[in-house]
Scaffold this active site. Structure first.
Site, PDB file in Angstrom:
ATOM      1  N   GLY A  52       0.851  -1.286   0.073  1.00 13.08           N
ATOM      2  CA  GLY A  52       0.011   0.002  -0.024  1.00 13.08           C
ATOM      3  C   GLY A  52       0.778   1.253  -0.069  1.00 13.08           C
ATOM      4  O   GLY A  52       1.917   1.278   0.452  1.00 13.08           O
ATOM      5  N   SER A  53       0.238   2.407  -0.505  1.00 12.56           N
ATOM      6  CA  SER A  53       0.947   3.777  -0.653  1.00 12.56           C
ATOM      7  C   SER A  53       0.802   4.339   0.800  1.00 12.56           C
ATOM      8  O   SER A  53      -0.255   3.905   1.629  1.00 12.56           O
ATOM      9  CB  SER A  53       0.489   4.572  -1.597  1.00 12.56           C
ATOM     10  OG  SER A  53       0.848   3.890  -3.098  1.00 12.56           O
ATOM     11  N   GLY A  54       1.529   5.423   1.148  1.00 10.52           N
ATOM     12  CA  GLY A  54       1.504   6.110   2.336  1.00 10.52           C
ATOM     13  C   GLY A  54       2.706   5.753   3.117  1.00 10.52           C
ATOM     14  O   GLY A  54       2.744   6.501   4.290  1.00 10.52           O
ATOM     15  N   HIS A  55       3.601   5.145   2.738  1.00  8.25           N
ATOM     16  CA  HIS A  55       4.677   4.414   3.677  1.00  8.25           C
ATOM     17  C   HIS A  55       5.842   5.015   2.998  1.00  8.25           C
ATOM     18  O   HIS A  55       6.943   4.557   3.393  1.00  8.25           O
ATOM     19  CB  HIS A  55       4.855   2.850   3.735  1.00  8.25           C
ATOM     20  CG  HIS A  55       3.397   2.412   4.198  1.00  8.25           C
ATOM     21  ND1 HIS A  55       2.912   2.747   5.500  1.00  8.25           N
ATOM     22  CD2 HIS A  55       2.853   1.486   3.618  1.00  8.25           C
ATOM     23  CE1 HIS A  55       1.787   1.923   5.496  1.00  8.25           C
ATOM     24  NE2 HIS A  55       1.603   1.168   4.653  1.00  8.25           N
ATOM     25  N   LYS A 103       5.749  -7.899   2.913  1.00  7.37           N
ATOM     26  CA  LYS A 103       5.389  -7.854   4.234  1.00  7.37           C
ATOM     27  C   LYS A 103       4.247  -8.593   4.805  1.00  7.37           C
ATOM     28  O   LYS A 103       3.249  -9.021   3.755  1.00  7.37           O
ATOM     29  CB  LYS A 103       5.309  -6.159   4.393  1.00  7.37           C
ATOM     30  CG  LYS A 103       6.033  -5.496   4.162  1.00  7.37           C
ATOM     31  CD  LYS A 103       6.128  -4.160   4.533  1.00  7.37           C
ATOM     32  CE  LYS A 103       4.940  -3.472   3.857  1.00  7.37           C
ATOM     33  NZ  LYS A 103       5.093  -3.299   2.389  1.00  7.37           N
ATOM     34  N   ASP A 108      -1.356  -8.760   1.059  1.00  8.05           N
ATOM     35  CA  ASP A 108      -0.078  -8.614   0.289  1.00  8.05           C
ATOM     36  C   ASP A 108       0.375 -10.016   0.093  1.00  8.05           C
ATOM     37  O   ASP A 108       0.809 -10.247  -1.081  1.00  8.05           O
ATOM     38  CB  ASP A 108       1.059  -7.985   1.084  1.00  8.05           C
ATOM     39  CG  ASP A 108       0.811  -6.475   1.005  1.00  8.05           C
ATOM     40  OD1 ASP A 108      -0.181  -5.860   0.509  1.00  8.05           O
ATOM     41  OD2 ASP A 108       1.604  -5.801   1.655  1.00  8.05           O
ATOM     42  N   HIS A 217      -0.384   1.009   9.776  1.00  8.80           N
ATOM     43  CA  HIS A 217      -1.726   1.259   9.215  1.00  8.80           C
ATOM     44  C   HIS A 217      -2.721   1.856  10.459  1.00  8.80           C
ATOM     45  O   HIS A 217      -4.042   1.929   9.937  1.00  8.80           O
ATOM     46  CB  HIS A 217      -2.401   0.101   8.356  1.00  8.80           C
ATOM     47  CG  HIS A 217      -1.440  -0.395   7.412  1.00  8.80           C
ATOM     48  ND1 HIS A 217      -0.838  -1.553   7.556  1.00  8.80           N
ATOM     49  CD2 HIS A 217      -1.116  -0.149   6.257  1.00  8.80           C
ATOM     50  CE1 HIS A 217       0.111  -1.895   6.713  1.00  8.80           C
ATOM     51  NE2 HIS A 217      -0.248  -1.183   5.497  1.00  8.80           N
TER      52      HIS A 217
END
Length: 330
Positions: A52-55, A103, A108, A217
Site C-alpha cells: 500500500g502507498s502512504g509509507h 510484508k 499482500d 496502518h
C-alpha cells in the site's frame, strides 16, 4: 479540516509516482500498473517489493542500483492487485529469476503469491520471502502472525546487494530469508494520520497519551499509556526487541525510523538513547540509519529495527547502492 498538498485525492498515488519518476532519471513509471522500475535493466536476479502507498519512501524510493528492480504501489494502505504485481515482475525479470519481498499482511501475501504463480506459468522462476519483524503483537486483524514493518528495508538492501553481485536466485532468497529471520522491530505512535479522500483521522490517540506497538496502518498496539521521555521510550523499545532475540555480543545494524510526522530533532534524541540502551547490553552497533524509511502518512512516532549481523549480511549491508532513499558508498 484536512490540509494536504495534492491535486485530486483520487489520483494521489499516480501523481506521487509520476513525481518520483520526474525527478529520478534512474527509474521509469508505468502508470497503468502503478510500478516504478529501474530504467536500466541488468542480467541478474530481479527484486520486487511493494504494498500500500502512504509509507514513502517505501517502496518506490528503494528502486535502483543495489536494491529493488521494481516496486508496485497499491492505493493508500491497500495492497496492489495481482495484475499490477505481475507487471512489476515482468519489468524486473532478466531471465535469472525474480525474488518477491513481501510484508506479512494477508492481502499482500495473497496478491503477491498469486502474481508469482502467474509469472511461473509464463516460465519466470519466482521465489518469495515474507518479512515479519514487528515484535509488538503475535496476531493482528491485518496479518497472520507478526506484521512486516521497517525491518523490511534491511531485507531490500542486503538481498539487493547480493543480486547486484551476481548471486543466483537460490542464494539471494536464502540471504534475504536469513536477514528477515534476524531483524526485529518495535514502534510507538503519538498521533493519528488522515487518509487522502477521507478527511478525518482513522483513530484517536488522546492528548498526553501514546500507543505502544501500533502498526503502520493504525492497527492496534499492545498498550495505550501516558507519554514517556525519550529515554523511557528507548528502554521499552530495546527491551521488547532483545526479549525476542538475543543480540548480546553481536554486531548489529540499527534503524531509527520516523513514521512521517516526527522531526529529525526528536529522532536523533531517540537514537542517542537507543545507543545507550544497546551498548549497555553488550551489543555492538556497526551502522545506524536515522530518518524516514517506512512511514505512515503524517503519523507522529517512530519505530526501531535491529538487525543481528553475520559476516555475509554485514558485507552486503555496507555494499554500494544508489536509490532515491538510500545511498551507500557513492
Amino acid at each position: 479540516m484536512m490540509k494536504k498538498i495534492m491535486n485530486d485525492s483520487s489520483h494521489v498515488v499516480s501523481d506521487m509516482l509520476a513525481g518520483i519518476a520526474a525527478v529520478n532519471p534512474k527509474v521509469c513509471y508505468d502508470r497503468e500498473g502503478e510500478v516504478i522500475y529501474r530504467s536500466e535493466k541488468r542480467k541478474k536476479v530481479g527484486l520486487v517489493s511493494g504494498g500500500g502507498s502512504g509509507h514513502e519512501p517505501a517502496h518506490a524510493g528503494y528502486v535502483g542500483t543495489g536494491m529493488l528492480d521494481a516496486a508496485v504501489a497499491g492505493n493508500v494502505f491497500a495492497s496492489p492487485d495481482p495484475a499490477r504485481i505481475l507487471k512489476g515482475i515482468e519489468y524486473a525479470d532478466s531471465g535469472e529469476g525474480v525474488l518477491l519481498i513481501i510484508k506479512n499482511y494477508s492481502g499482500d501475501i495473497m496478491n503477491f503469491e498469486m502474481a508469482g504463480d502467474l509469472a511461473q506459468d509464463m516460465d519466470v522462476k519466482v521465489k518469495s520471502v515474507i518479512v515479519k519483524d514487528d515484535v509488538a503483537v503475535k496476531e493482528s486483524t491485518f496479518s497472520t502472525g507478526r506484521r512486516g514493518i521497517s525491518g523490511t528495508v534491511f531485507v531490500h538492501k542486503i538481498a539487493g546487494a547480493k543480486a547486484e553481485a551476481g548471486g543466483s536466485l537460490e542464494e539471494v532468497a536464502e540471504l534475504a530469508q536469513r536477514t528477515a529471520d534476524n531483524v526485529r522491530s518495535f514502534g510507538v505512535s503519538l498521533s493519528s494520520c488522515i487518509l487522502p479522500g477521507v478527511g478525518t483521522p482513522g483513530f484517536v490517540i488522546e492528548d498526553g497519551q501514546m500507543e505502544l506497538g501500533m502498526g503502520i496502518h493504525g492497527e492496534p498496539g499492545i498498550e495505550k499509556t501516558t507519554m514517556k521521555s525519550a529515554a523511557e521510550i528507548a528502554e521499552i523499545m530495546v527491551d521488547k526487541i532483545t526479549a525476542d532475540l538475543n543480540y548480546s555480543g553481536r554486531e548489529t545494524a540499527v534503524m531509527v525510523n520516523g513514521l512521517g510526522g516526527t522531526p529529525l530533532m526528536e529522532l536523533y534524541i531517540l537514537a542517542g538513547e537507543i545507543d545507550k540502551q544497546i551498548r549497555s547490553r553488550n551489543i555492538t552497533p556497526v551502522k545506524y540509519l536515522v530518518g524516514n524509511y517506512m512511514t505512515s502518512l503524517e503519523m507522529a512516532g517512530a519505530s526501531v529495527s535491529m538487525l543481528r549481523l553475520d559476516d555475509e549480511m554485514k558485507e552486503y549491508l555496507m555494499a554500494p547502492c544508489s536509490t532515491m532513499a538510500w545511498k551507500e558508498g557513492v
